[in-house]
Each structure stands twice: as structure tokens, then as C-alpha cells.
Design a protein around this motif. Structure first.
Motif, PDB file in Angstrom:
ATOM      1  N   MET A   1       0.958  -1.153  -0.120  1.00 48.66           N
ATOM      2  CA  MET A   1      -0.013  -0.038   0.028  1.00 48.66           C
ATOM      3  C   MET A   1       0.674   1.243  -0.030  1.00 48.66           C
ATOM      4  SD  MET A   1      -3.334   0.597   2.359  1.00 48.66           S
ATOM      5  CE  MET A   1      -2.525   1.735   3.701  1.00 48.66           C
ATOM      6  N   SER A   2       0.597   2.304  -0.926  1.00 51.64           N
ATOM      7  CA  SER A   2       1.422   3.438  -0.895  1.00 51.64           C
ATOM      8  C   SER A   2       1.096   4.455   0.141  1.00 51.64           C
ATOM      9  CB  SER A   2       1.201   4.112  -2.408  1.00 51.64           C
ATOM     10  OG  SER A   2      -0.020   4.174  -2.544  1.00 51.64           O
ATOM     11  N   ALA A   3       2.127   5.033   0.426  1.00 54.10           N
ATOM     12  CA  ALA A   3       2.211   6.073   1.595  1.00 54.10           C
ATOM     13  C   ALA A   3       1.294   7.121   1.349  1.00 54.10           C
ATOM     14  CB  ALA A   3       3.253   6.541   2.253  1.00 54.10           C
ATOM     15  N   ARG A   4       0.375   8.003   2.136  1.00 53.95           N
ATOM     16  CA  ARG A   4      -0.376   9.008   1.701  1.00 53.95           C
ATOM     17  C   ARG A   4       0.549  10.208   1.577  1.00 53.95           C
ATOM     18  NH1 ARG A   4      -5.776   7.759   1.874  1.00 53.95           N
ATOM     19  NH2 ARG A   4      -6.539   9.853   2.607  1.00 53.95           N
ATOM     20  N   ALA A   5       0.189  11.275   0.690  1.00 55.26           N
ATOM     21  CA  ALA A   5       0.705  12.414   0.471  1.00 55.26           C
ATOM     22  C   ALA A   5       0.077  13.624   0.840  1.00 55.26           C
ATOM     23  CB  ALA A   5       1.242  12.578  -0.804  1.00 55.26           C
ATOM     24  N   GLU A   6       0.579  14.474   1.564  1.00 53.04           N
ATOM     25  CA  GLU A   6       0.091  15.702   2.128  1.00 53.04           C
ATOM     26  C   GLU A   6      -0.035  16.620   1.049  1.00 53.04           C
ATOM     27  OE1 GLU A   6      -0.121  17.027   6.587  1.00 53.04           O
ATOM     28  OE2 GLU A   6       0.941  18.726   5.355  1.00 53.04           O
ATOM     29  N   ILE A   7      -1.123  17.274   0.566  1.00 55.57           N
ATOM     30  CA  ILE A   7      -1.346  18.333  -0.369  1.00 55.57           C
ATOM     31  C   ILE A   7      -2.240  19.502   0.136  1.00 55.57           C
ATOM     32  CG2 ILE A   7      -1.059  16.844  -2.406  1.00 55.57           C
ATOM     33  CD1 ILE A   7      -4.142  17.277  -2.807  1.00 55.57           C
ATOM     34  N   THR A   8      -1.742  20.756  -0.317  1.00 61.36           N
ATOM     35  CA  THR A   8      -2.596  21.961   0.169  1.00 61.36           C
ATOM     36  C   THR A   8      -2.905  22.655  -1.160  1.00 61.36           C
ATOM     37  OG1 THR A   8      -1.109  22.273   2.248  1.00 61.36           O
ATOM     38  CG2 THR A   8      -2.205  24.242   1.154  1.00 61.36           C
ATOM     39  N   VAL A   9      -4.178  22.814  -1.218  1.00 61.13           N
ATOM     40  CA  VAL A   9      -4.949  23.367  -2.233  1.00 61.13           C
ATOM     41  C   VAL A   9      -6.048  24.485  -2.041  1.00 61.13           C
ATOM     42  CG1 VAL A   9      -4.510  21.464  -4.186  1.00 61.13           C
ATOM     43  CG2 VAL A   9      -6.529  21.560  -2.581  1.00 61.13           C
ATOM     44  N   THR A  10      -6.054  25.544  -2.645  1.00 55.35           N
ATOM     45  CA  THR A  10      -6.914  26.648  -2.418  1.00 55.35           C
ATOM     46  C   THR A  10      -8.070  26.255  -3.636  1.00 55.35           C
ATOM     47  OG1 THR A  10      -5.215  28.074  -1.737  1.00 55.35           O
ATOM     48  CG2 THR A  10      -7.316  29.117  -2.588  1.00 55.35           C
ATOM     49  N   VAL A  11      -9.162  25.818  -2.831  1.00 51.32           N
ATOM     50  CA  VAL A  11     -10.466  25.556  -3.879  1.00 51.32           C
ATOM     51  C   VAL A  11     -11.505  26.732  -3.571  1.00 51.32           C
ATOM     52  CG1 VAL A  11     -11.869  23.814  -4.500  1.00 51.32           C
ATOM     53  CG2 VAL A  11      -9.570  23.130  -3.682  1.00 51.32           C
ATOM     54  N   ASN A  12     -12.032  27.269  -4.538  1.00 52.20           N
ATOM     55  CA  ASN A  12     -12.902  28.465  -4.420  1.00 52.20           C
ATOM     56  C   ASN A  12     -12.935  29.082  -3.292  1.00 52.20           C
ATOM     57  OD1 ASN A  12     -14.060  27.023  -6.547  1.00 52.20           O
ATOM     58  ND2 ASN A  12     -15.270  25.573  -4.993  1.00 52.20           N
ATOM     59  N   GLY A  13     -11.314  29.599  -3.174  1.00 52.68           N
ATOM     60  CA  GLY A  13     -11.186  30.718  -2.389  1.00 52.68           C
ATOM     61  C   GLY A  13     -10.490  30.210  -0.804  1.00 52.68           C
ATOM     62  N   LEU A  14     -10.876  28.807  -0.603  1.00 57.15           N
ATOM     63  CA  LEU A  14     -10.494  28.197   0.642  1.00 57.15           C
ATOM     64  C   LEU A  14      -9.337  27.202   0.634  1.00 57.15           C
ATOM     65  CD1 LEU A  14     -14.209  27.278   2.090  1.00 57.15           C
ATOM     66  CD2 LEU A  14     -12.594  29.432   2.653  1.00 57.15           C
ATOM     67  N   SER A  15      -8.527  27.552   1.427  1.00 57.62           N
ATOM     68  CA  SER A  15      -7.202  26.611   1.581  1.00 57.62           C
ATOM     69  C   SER A  15      -7.520  25.536   2.360  1.00 57.62           C
ATOM     70  CB  SER A  15      -5.882  27.449   2.255  1.00 57.62           C
ATOM     71  OG  SER A  15      -4.818  26.542   2.176  1.00 57.62           O
ATOM     72  N   THR A  16      -7.038  24.229   1.867  1.00 58.31           N
ATOM     73  CA  THR A  16      -7.336  23.130   2.454  1.00 58.31           C
ATOM     74  C   THR A  16      -5.900  22.234   2.402  1.00 58.31           C
ATOM     75  OG1 THR A  16      -8.817  21.185   2.873  1.00 58.31           O
ATOM     76  CG2 THR A  16      -8.572  21.987   0.443  1.00 58.31           C
ATOM     77  N   THR A  17      -5.723  21.549   3.392  1.00 64.31           N
ATOM     78  CA  THR A  17      -4.773  20.482   3.446  1.00 64.31           C
ATOM     79  C   THR A  17      -5.319  19.060   3.864  1.00 64.31           C
ATOM     80  OG1 THR A  17      -3.023  22.258   4.091  1.00 64.31           O
ATOM     81  CG2 THR A  17      -2.404  19.867   4.435  1.00 64.31           C
ATOM     82  N   ARG A  18      -4.779  18.184   2.692  1.00 63.16           N
ATOM     83  CA  ARG A  18      -5.254  16.847   3.121  1.00 63.16           C
ATOM     84  C   ARG A  18      -4.207  16.003   2.804  1.00 63.16           C
ATOM     85  NH1 ARG A  18     -11.140  16.530   3.216  1.00 63.16           N
ATOM     86  NH2 ARG A  18     -11.789  18.544   3.692  1.00 63.16           N
ATOM     87  N   ALA A  19      -4.258  14.755   3.374  1.00 65.44           N
ATOM     88  CA  ALA A  19      -3.395  13.478   3.070  1.00 65.44           C
ATOM     89  C   ALA A  19      -4.028  12.759   2.005  1.00 65.44           C
ATOM     90  CB  ALA A  19      -2.998  12.874   4.379  1.00 65.44           C
ATOM     91  N   VAL A  20      -3.576  12.477   0.899  1.00 67.18           N
ATOM     92  CA  VAL A  20      -4.301  11.631  -0.212  1.00 67.18           C
ATOM     93  C   VAL A  20      -3.389  10.556  -0.723  1.00 67.18           C
ATOM     94  CG1 VAL A  20      -5.503  13.973  -0.960  1.00 67.18           C
ATOM     95  CG2 VAL A  20      -3.258  13.047  -1.992  1.00 67.18           C
ATOM     96  N   ASP A  21      -4.172   9.831  -1.160  1.00 65.25           N
ATOM     97  CA  ASP A  21      -3.598   8.404  -1.778  1.00 65.25           C
ATOM     98  C   ASP A  21      -2.832   8.989  -3.111  1.00 65.25           C
ATOM     99  OD1 ASP A  21      -3.185   6.404  -3.974  1.00 65.25           O
ATOM    100  OD2 ASP A  21      -4.239   5.163  -2.434  1.00 65.25           O
ATOM    101  N   PRO A  22      -1.588   8.664  -3.324  1.00 65.23           N
ATOM    102  CA  PRO A  22      -0.705   9.305  -4.652  1.00 65.23           C
ATOM    103  C   PRO A  22      -1.367   9.211  -6.002  1.00 65.23           C
ATOM    104  CG  PRO A  22       0.720   8.264  -2.930  1.00 65.23           C
ATOM    105  CD  PRO A  22      -0.870   8.007  -2.575  1.00 65.23           C
ATOM    106  N   ARG A  23      -2.275   8.065  -6.096  1.00 65.71           N
ATOM    107  CA  ARG A  23      -2.916   7.468  -7.352  1.00 65.71           C
ATOM    108  C   ARG A  23      -4.691   8.184  -7.349  1.00 65.71           C
ATOM    109  NH1 ARG A  23      -2.498   1.345  -6.183  1.00 65.71           N
ATOM    110  NH2 ARG A  23      -3.543   2.485  -4.410  1.00 65.71           N
ATOM    111  N   GLY A  72      -0.452  23.028  -4.179  1.00 66.75           N
ATOM    112  CA  GLY A  72      -0.113  24.443  -4.180  1.00 66.75           C
ATOM    113  C   GLY A  72      -0.800  25.135  -5.262  1.00 66.75           C
ATOM    114  N   ALA A  73      -1.790  24.401  -5.975  1.00 69.59           N
ATOM    115  CA  ALA A  73      -2.478  25.213  -7.062  1.00 69.59           C
ATOM    116  C   ALA A  73      -3.834  25.953  -6.322  1.00 69.59           C
ATOM    117  CB  ALA A  73      -2.984  24.246  -7.944  1.00 69.59           C
ATOM    118  N   THR A  74      -4.183  26.903  -7.174  1.00 67.91           N
ATOM    119  CA  THR A  74      -5.547  27.486  -6.978  1.00 67.91           C
ATOM    120  C   THR A  74      -6.593  26.853  -8.082  1.00 67.91           C
ATOM    121  OG1 THR A  74      -4.533  29.509  -6.028  1.00 67.91           O
ATOM    122  CG2 THR A  74      -6.876  29.674  -7.135  1.00 67.91           C
TER     123      THR A  74
END
Ligand code: FES
Ligand code: FES
Length: 160
Positions: A1-23, A72-74
Motif C-alpha cells: 500500500m502506498s503512503a499517503r501524500a499531504e497536499i495543500t490546495v486553495t479551492v474556491n477561495g478556501l485553503s485546505t490541506t489533506r493527506a491523499v493516496d498518490p494515485r 500548491g495550486a488554486t
């Protein structure tokens, strides 16, 4: 099982950080992790345009990207265009011109049109049809969609 990766995105003006499956696809991230089910998934291989979002201000297919690639994207989704109580301008033009039938393709069209109005002349129906050529409507109501975009382009005026 692959390790989850943390990402931060700004979606519709709100920043959110989540750990996601790389796939995990970006479309699935938006729909299943953030509950933004307005981003529709049709073909899931980049052909129909139903999953179109804005990525750093330009239209992109959320089914062709991994969520980790958006770190890192908007991002703007159809939910950011307006609300039930206060529709955005592109949405009211669609409503006024009866530019949707079942509505499945509509979020993708709305996001594509938002990008096209910002960056393309759209001075003729031919240009409008070319700008929309990457979005497929199975209900085939293209004439009404072109009418809506023609009105929006006239209202906007020439690009600066
Ligand atoms: S679901 Fe992404 S292009 Fe069809
Ligand atoms: S309105 Fe039904 S697929 Fe476009």
C-alpha cells in the motif's frame, strides 16, 4: 500500500490541506474528499470535458490529473461560480437561453466558458464553437449554449 501524500490546495477561495493516496485523481479528490460533486465525471479519460475546472485560472480536466499534481495550486470549481440564491453571470446566461437539458455536461461548459471569456476574442459563432469544441453535450443542445456565450461575449466587449 502506498503512503499517503499531504497536499495543500486553495479551492474556491478556501485553503485546505489533506493527506491523499498518490494515485487519487483530482476529480475524485474534489468530489469524494471535498464533497464538490458539481465537477462531473463522464469519460474519465479527457474527452468529454464534464470534469473541467480552473487550475491557476486556466481550464483543465480534473480527470487527467492526480490530486498530488495540484499541490500548491488554486482551483475553481462550478460551486465557486455562484449559489442557488445568487447565480453567477455565466449561469444566468445559461438559464436565460435554456442552454442546458439534463445538465450533466453543464458544469464543464460553465468552467470552459469562464476561461474562454477571459482569454479568447469569441467574436464570431465560429470562434465560440471552436472554443467549446472540447466539451461534449450528449443532449446536443449546442445552439442554445452558443447563444448564451454570444451574449456573454458581447456584454464583455473586446478583450483588452
Ligand atoms: S470526465 Fe474528464 S474529460 Fe470526461
Ligand atoms: S445537457 Fe445533457 S449532456 Fe449536456
Amino acid at each position: 500500500m502506498s503512503a499517503r501524500a499531504e497536499i495543500t490546495v486553495t479551492v474556491n477561495g478556501l485553503s485546505t490541506t489533506r493527506a491523499v493516496d498518490p494515485r487519487l485523481l483530482l476529480s475524485d479528490f474534489l468530489r469524494h474528499e471535498l464533497g464538490l460533486t458539481g465537477t462531473h465525471v463522464g469519460c474519465e479519460h479527457g474527452v468529454c470535458g464534464a470534469c473541467t475546472i480552473l487550475l491557476d485560472g486556466r481550464s483543465a480536466r480534473a480527470c487527467l490529473m492526480l490530486a498530488v499534481q495540484a499541490d500548491g495550486a488554486t482551483i475553481d470549481t462550478v460551486e465557486g461560480l455562484g449559489s442557488m440564491e445568487a447565480l453567477g453571470r455565466v449561469q444566468t446566461a445559461f438559464r436565460d437561453h435554456h442552454a442546458l437539458q439534463c445538465g450533466f455536461c453543464t458544469p464543464g461548459f460553465l468552467m470552459t466558458i469562464t476561461d474562454m471569456l477571459r482569454h479568447h476574442a469569441l467574436e464570431s459563432d465560429a470562434q465560440i464553437r471552436e472554443a467549446l469544441s472540447g466539451n461534449i453535450c450528449r443532449c446536443t443542445g449546442y445552439e442554445h449554449i452558443v447563444n448564451a456565450v454570444r451574449e456573454l461575449a458581447r456584454e464583455r466587449g473586446p478583450l483588452k
